[in-house]
Scaffold this motif. Structure first.
Motif, PDB file in Angstrom:
ATOM      1  N   TRP A 100      58.243 -14.144  62.877  1.00  0.00           N
ATOM      2  CA  TRP A 100      57.289 -15.163  63.317  1.00  0.00           C
ATOM      3  C   TRP A 100      57.834 -16.570  63.113  1.00  0.00           C
ATOM      4  CZ3 TRP A 100      53.519 -15.593  66.536  1.00  0.00           C
ATOM      5  CH2 TRP A 100      52.525 -16.564  66.417  1.00  0.00           C
ATOM      6  N   SER A 159      46.010 -16.992  60.108  1.00  0.00           N
ATOM      7  CA  SER A 159      45.232 -18.212  60.279  1.00  0.00           C
ATOM      8  C   SER A 159      44.230 -18.317  59.143  1.00  0.00           C
ATOM      9  CB  SER A 159      44.483 -18.190  61.618  1.00  0.00           C
ATOM     10  OG  SER A 159      43.520 -19.230  61.680  1.00  0.00           O
ATOM     11  N   LYS A 168      54.637 -20.870  69.151  1.00  0.00           N
ATOM     12  CA  LYS A 168      53.589 -20.035  68.547  1.00  0.00           C
ATOM     13  C   LYS A 168      52.221 -20.320  69.157  1.00  0.00           C
ATOM     14  CE  LYS A 168      55.686 -19.712  63.899  1.00  0.00           C
ATOM     15  NZ  LYS A 168      56.908 -20.482  64.141  1.00  0.00           N
ATOM     16  N   LEU A 202      58.319 -11.143  70.665  1.00  0.00           N
ATOM     17  CA  LEU A 202      56.897 -10.818  70.581  1.00  0.00           C
ATOM     18  C   LEU A 202      56.565  -9.510  71.290  1.00  0.00           C
ATOM     19  CD1 LEU A 202      55.406 -14.390  71.036  1.00  0.00           C
ATOM     20  CD2 LEU A 202      55.413 -13.013  68.950  1.00  0.00           C
ATOM     21  N   PHE A 237      56.819  -8.807  61.096  1.00  0.00           N
ATOM     22  CA  PHE A 237      56.131  -9.948  61.683  1.00  0.00           C
ATOM     23  C   PHE A 237      56.421 -11.219  60.895  1.00  0.00           C
ATOM     24  CE2 PHE A 237      52.748 -12.954  62.317  1.00  0.00           C
ATOM     25  CZ  PHE A 237      52.534 -12.915  63.687  1.00  0.00           C
ATOM     26  N   LYS A 238      56.298 -11.146  59.576  1.00  0.00           N
ATOM     27  CA  LYS A 238      56.524 -12.330  58.741  1.00  0.00           C
ATOM     28  C   LYS A 238      57.961 -12.833  58.892  1.00  0.00           C
ATOM     29  CE  LYS A 238      53.052 -11.393  55.181  1.00  0.00           C
ATOM     30  NZ  LYS A 238      52.822 -11.024  53.756  1.00  0.00           N
ATOM     31  N   CYS A 278      43.252 -10.735  68.748  1.00  0.00           N
ATOM     32  CA  CYS A 278      43.990 -10.633  67.480  1.00  0.00           C
ATOM     33  C   CYS A 278      44.914  -9.433  67.571  1.00  0.00           C
ATOM     34  CB  CYS A 278      43.031 -10.491  66.287  1.00  0.00           C
ATOM     35  SG  CYS A 278      42.140  -8.907  66.249  1.00  0.00           S
ATOM     36  N   LEU A 310      46.562 -10.612  62.350  1.00  0.00           N
ATOM     37  CA  LEU A 310      47.658 -11.389  62.917  1.00  0.00           C
ATOM     38  C   LEU A 310      47.249 -11.990  64.259  1.00  0.00           C
ATOM     39  CD1 LEU A 310      50.521  -8.832  62.172  1.00  0.00           C
ATOM     40  CD2 LEU A 310      49.928 -10.882  60.853  1.00  0.00           C
ATOM     41  N   PRO A 311      47.830 -13.164  64.615  1.00  0.00           N
ATOM     42  CA  PRO A 311      48.700 -14.009  63.781  1.00  0.00           C
ATOM     43  C   PRO A 311      47.915 -14.617  62.637  1.00  0.00           C
ATOM     44  CG  PRO A 311      48.168 -15.126  65.828  1.00  0.00           C
ATOM     45  CD  PRO A 311      47.616 -13.741  65.963  1.00  0.00           C
TER      46      PRO A 311
END
Length: 314
Positions: free
Chosen positions: A143, A301, A149, A120, A139-140, A163, A298-299
């Motif tokens: 993650w 939601s 998380k 991270l 990131f994808k 964010c 990101l992340p």
């Protein structure tokens, strides 16, 4: 009833005294807040968090208006300033509760394991807590390997981070802004403006510095409340990321004649971000949730939301 000097009252009204310091100075008001919270809890309010936010934001707003109109009259200050102090205590306690509950380890110092922390840090930060535009692809990919998380946002919330912005989002926002004069209000540490300036956008960051107990404000973030900043700069585009729920400043955006486009980065939940009373009452702007832009926050939601307000052409 406590007596406050004018200097102390001014500092409290300007949020120049941290909540931690206020807790030390006025422990009796903390005790009152705790009693009031217990009373609210005992009412079995179905949405307790909303009830708390509504109660204390309303009382603080009313107290601020009374004090302002009185010209810091001693009796008025002594009567109403405690309501503002108590409101700050209540929101602070909710923030601490959020960190504890979200981490699922309320009695421990919450931290990432070495694996999560290393990934991270490289993905999201340039150094320390200085954010960088995030590669959506990286990131994808990474993650899914993060174990804990759920503790990311509660941990960074304590640094005024709510964010992370993907590179793709910054590109999209830059296209929307184009060559127009842009102002960010309630800018916090100015991260969004810093990223947009990296795309050669004509954007200025402003904030009233009311969150100095959490945020280290860099020099390029001008100290100015939203109303004064809007009046001073007459921007065509205004940005606001994670506006405080039921805030008193977003309404001024819609009253500023120069503004054609207002972009809000936040959530769909009125208890977390935004002045939805104003959003739902404006008649000179159209309002939409842009699903594509929301997906670039990101992340990820389902609650993430980027709102686009456009002035209706007469």
């Amino acid at each position: 009833m406590r007596n406050f000097t004018k200097d102390t009252a001014k500092k409290i009204l300007a949020n120049e005294i941290s909540v931690e310091a206020l807790l030390q100075l006025y422990p009796e008001y903390k005790d009152e807040v705790l009693k009031e919270l217990r009373a609210l809890k005992n009412t079995h309010e179905s949405n307790l968090i909303d009830a708390i936010i509504n109660k204390y934001t309303a009382s603080a707003k009313n107290a601020g208006n009374k004090i302002s109109k009185s010209g810091l009259n001693e009796k008025t200050v002594s009567t109403f300033l405690p309501e503002i102090i108590k409101a700050r205590f209540a929101i602070y306690l909710l923030e601490q509760l959020n960190v504890a509950v979200s981490s699922k380890e309320p009695t421990k110092n919450v931290r990432f394991n070495l694996w999560d922390g290393t990934i991270l840090q490289k993905l999201l930060f340039k150094q320390g807590f200085e954010r960088k535009p995030v590669s959506l692809g990286l990131f994808k990919f990474f993650w899914r390997f993060i174990v804990n998380k759920q503790i990311l946002m509660p941990l960074v919330n304590k640094k005024g981070i709510y964010c992370f912005y993907s590179k793709a989002l910054i590109k999209e926002l830059s296209s929307l802004i184009g060559d127009k004069k842009c102002l960010e209000i309630a800018a916090g540490d100015g991260t969004l403006t810093r990223f947009l300036k990296g795309e050669q956008m004509n954007c200025l960051a402003t904030d009233d510095y009311s969150w100095e107990h959490y945020i280290k404000y860099p020099g390029f973030v001008e100290k100015a409340d939203a109303k004064n900043a809007l009046h001073k700069y007459n921007p065509e585009v205004v940005l606001c990321s994670w506006p405080v729920p039921k805030n008193s400043y977003e309404k001024h955006v819609f009253k500023t004649n120069s503004v054609d486009l207002y972009i809000v980065i936040g959530t769909k939940n009125p208890a977390i971000t935004g002045d939805f009373d104003t959003y739902n009452s404006v008649d000179k702007f159209t309002m939409e949730i842009n699903d594509r832009l929301s997906s670039l926050l990101l992340p990820p939601s389902e609650d993430n939301a980027v709102y686009i307000f456009r002035r209706v052409k007469q």
